[in-house]
Design an enzyme around this catalytic site. Structure first.
Site, short mmCIF file in Angstrom:
data_model
loop_
_atom_site.label_atom_id
_atom_site.label_comp_id
_atom_site.label_asym_id
_atom_site.label_seq_id
_atom_site.Cartn_x
_atom_site.Cartn_y
_atom_site.Cartn_z
N THR A 86 16.19 -9.26 56.15
CA THR A 86 16.05 -8.72 54.80
C THR A 86 14.82 -7.84 54.73
OG1 THR A 86 15.68 -9.24 52.48
CG2 THR A 86 14.81 -10.83 54.06
N GLU A 136 18.49 -14.50 51.69
CA GLU A 136 17.93 -15.84 51.94
C GLU A 136 18.85 -16.96 51.49
OE1 GLU A 136 16.25 -13.25 50.91
OE2 GLU A 136 14.17 -13.25 51.64
N LYS A 183 15.50 -0.96 45.02
CA LYS A 183 16.86 -1.16 45.54
C LYS A 183 17.75 -0.01 45.07
CE LYS A 183 19.68 -4.97 46.94
NZ LYS A 183 20.29 -6.27 46.66
N TRP A 204 17.63 -1.69 50.28
CA TRP A 204 16.20 -1.75 49.98
C TRP A 204 15.46 -0.54 50.52
CZ3 TRP A 204 14.99 -4.93 46.40
CH2 TRP A 204 15.62 -6.17 46.28
P1 AMP Z 1 19.49 -8.86 49.26
O1 AMP Z 1 18.66 -9.85 49.98
O2 AMP Z 1 19.46 -7.51 49.88
O3 AMP Z 1 20.87 -9.37 49.04
O4 AMP Z 1 18.85 -8.65 47.82
C1 AMP Z 1 18.66 -9.72 46.94
C2 AMP Z 1 18.03 -9.22 45.68
O5 AMP Z 1 18.89 -8.25 45.05
C3 AMP Z 1 17.80 -10.27 44.62
O6 AMP Z 1 16.62 -11.00 44.84
C4 AMP Z 1 17.73 -9.40 43.35
O7 AMP Z 1 16.47 -8.79 43.23
C5 AMP Z 1 18.77 -8.33 43.65
N1 AMP Z 1 20.07 -8.72 43.08
C6 AMP Z 1 21.12 -9.28 43.70
N2 AMP Z 1 22.16 -9.46 42.85
C7 AMP Z 1 21.76 -9.01 41.64
C8 AMP Z 1 22.35 -8.93 40.34
N3 AMP Z 1 23.60 -9.33 40.11
N4 AMP Z 1 21.60 -8.42 39.35
C9 AMP Z 1 20.35 -7.98 39.56
N5 AMP Z 1 19.73 -8.02 40.75
C10 AMP Z 1 20.41 -8.53 41.79
#
Ligand code: AMP
Length: 551
Positions: free
Chosen positions: A186, A331, A438, A443
């Site tokens: 990540t 995570e 994002k 990211w």
């Molecule tokens: P990742 O590890 O790349 O899957 O990113 C996870 C992060 O994406 C989370 O901690 C949030 O900050 C953001 N995220 C994931 N799903 C959502 C959602 N439905 N609404 C807003 N932010 C989200």
């Protein structure tokens, strides 16, 4: 007194053997890099996965060996999912959208022994191959006919040759269900990417929970098309849950534009799909501009970034497609909460229902959550007070790969998201404590962008913030204070990024300021900048060349 029931380890191979025995004729359809549509079945997939497991063993892959992939969603990638993890090795899915230097850093950190990749990514792998310290075998996921006649990669192996070099007489090994199964990095926090090492147990439990009716709601009657890439948190677990329930699986390969997706939806009778809002924007744009309808799709899972309320309305009101808004993280492999209404909420006025659906949802069994204040004290579930979201459960990270300190606080994982939780248990993200951006589901590291800007001789201070963007959700905006007497233009600063980062990481714009807001300790107050400039790009034309669409 012990229970007297059978105990079998929760192993990923059991998902495939179930699909083979109970849904053997169910189809797996893939749009291939080669350009055609490929059809196979779970029975054939299982047989070829066993052949592949033997072929990998012949390359020295043993229990715990990391096998990297750089690939689209397709049947060969799916075979690797099962062959690698099923045989006790660790599947490491790499994100091809990262800068080549990051790919090298991650593959080295993971100590990948084999790297399998789609032909699309041949130039990327050729560029980094000599720098990959641990990779001993490079495998092009193609048949002999599609192998390059010339390549910079020595001893490039052909995937189909490997598979056909073995028969399928192979029994999936039995081992401890807590063994590592797969690895995802990540970039959603500052510093180097962090490796999250899933176990067979965490993956199978996640698979059970994610298929439930109040989660992704999957069944043998479904035709599932994961747009979310298999290199992004295991495509939200769909390659596993589709096998568990016996759903038909449709894999879109590199065709992620609205027209290609719509064509597959209709041709294959897709009932449920999953992806980030940016993907759905492309699809809706196509459907609306051509006056089309969805003839089989009943629901769409939207996550990775917040689902815009207008998108929810369009899907549900105009197209009769239910939106399932979900929140998760690498995570958590990734599912944490899902926004499906409870029984008593179905009687509410539509506007109230939509307001609930716009939230990120309630915890699925297996994940517990709480919100805390700055001192770590738990805050009430009143839907008003916000605090940092903490989670724990069967598929929450305990330790990052090779990490020397635990990320946990009193056994809870701090997500870096700031949220409220209401009395019905619906969580809503209100802010983000982590300093990242994002964009289209991918990211962008703000610290990396700031460090590059700070290396420019005319820059005294630089901050990179997430600015709201109509298409990509967020894009990087650079805020710069110049050195006294120094001159530099926006164009010069943006050109300074060339070659140092992936092109799509380049900030969309630069704002020059006379002074930076600083805290008592001299630290830049980035949230102040965010408050001031987060709408800056809303007035700009919607363009961000080269930005990827992902999960
Ligand atoms: P990742 O590890 O790349 O899957 O990113 C996870 C992060 O994406 C989370 O901690 C949030 O900050 C953001 N995220 C994931 N799903 C959502 C959602 N439905 N609404 C807003 N932010 C989200």
């Amino acid at each position: 007194m012990q229970g007297q029931m059978q105990a079998q380890p929760l192993l990923i191979s059991t998902l495939l053997t179930h699909a083979e025995r109970h849904h053997g004729s169910q189809e797996v359809v893939s749009r291939r890099v080669e350009g055609d549509i490929h059809r196979t079945t779970y029975a054939e997939l299982a047989s070829r996965s066993r052949q592949l497991a033997k072929a990998l063993a012949a390359l020295g892959v043993q229990t715990g060996t990391r096998v990297g992939t750089i690939a689209w969603n397709g049947y060969r990638h799916l075979e690797l999912y099962y062959a690698v993890s099923g045989s006790g090795a660790v599947l490491h899915t790499l994100n091809p959208r990262l800068h080549a230097d990051q790919v090298v850093w991650i593959a080295d950190h993971a100590q990948d022994h084999v790297l399998c990749f789609d032909k699309t990514f041949l130039p990327l792998v050729e560029a980094v191959a000599s720098r990959l310290a641990t990779v001993k075998h490079f495998v092009l996921m193609a048949d002999r006919e599609h192998m390059p006649t010339q390549t910079a990669i020595p001893n490039l192996l052909c995937y189909e040759d490997l598979v056909s070099s073995q028969n399928d007489a192979y029994t999936w090994p039995q081992f401890d269900e807590s063994s590592a199964s797969s690895l995802c990095y990540t970039s959603g926090t500052t510093g180097h990417p962090k490796g999250v090492l899933y176990s067979h147990r965490s993956t199978v439990l996640h698979t059970f929970a994610s298929a439930l009716p109040d989660a992704l709601n999957l069944s043998a009657r479904d035709v599932v098309l994961p747009v979310v890439p298999m290199f992004h948190v295991n495509a939200w677990g769909l390659p596993y849950s589709a096998c568990m329930v016996g759903a038909k699986l449709v894999l879109p390969g590199p065709g992620l534009d609205g027209a290609s997706l719509y064509e597959l939806f209709e041709a294959e009778g897709v009932t449920v799909s999953a992806g980030v809002p940016t993907v759905w924007q492309g699809l809706l744009g196509h459907v609306q501009s051509k006056g089309l309808r969805f003839s089989t799709m009943t629901r769409t899972i939207i996550g990775g970034s917040a689902c815009p309320p207008a998108m929810l309305d369009t899907f549900e009101d105009t197209y009769g497609v239910q939106v399932i808004h979900a929140w998760g993280m690498t995570e958590l492999s990734p599912i944490g909460t899902v926004g499906i209404l409870k029984g008593h909420q179905q009687a509410l006025p539509k506007a109230d229902q939509r307001a609930i659906q716009s939230k990120q949802g309630r915890g699925v069994y297996g994940i517990d959550m709480k919100i805390v204040d700055a001192e770590g004290a738990e805050l009430p579930w009143d839907g008003k007070v916000s605090g940092e979201l903490m989670v724990r459960g069967h598929w929450v990270v305990n330790q990052y790969l090779k990490g020397d300190t635990s990320p946990l606080v009193d056994g809870w994982f701090p997500t870096g998201d700031v949220a409220t939780i209401d009395a019905d248990g619906f969580m809503q993200i209100t802010d983000r404590a982590k300093d990242v951006i994002k964009s289209g589901g991918e990211w962008i590291g703000s610290i990396d962008l700031e460090n590059i800007a700070m290396a420019h001789p005319a820059v005294a201070m630089a901050a990179c913030i997430a600015a709201k963007h109509a298409k990509w959700d967020e894009r990087p905006l650079l805020v710069v204070m110049k050195k006294p007497g120094a001159e530099v233009s926006k164009e010069e600063l943006l050109a300074f990024y060339d070659g140092k980062i992936a092109k799509w990481w380049t900030p969309d714009d630069v704002v020059f300021v006379d002074s930076m807001p600083l805290g008592a300790t001299g630290k830049m107050l980035k949230h102040r900048l965010r408050d001031l400039y987060q709408d800056h790009l809303q007035a700009q034309p919607a363009c961000a060349p080269g930005t990827p669409v992902s999960a």
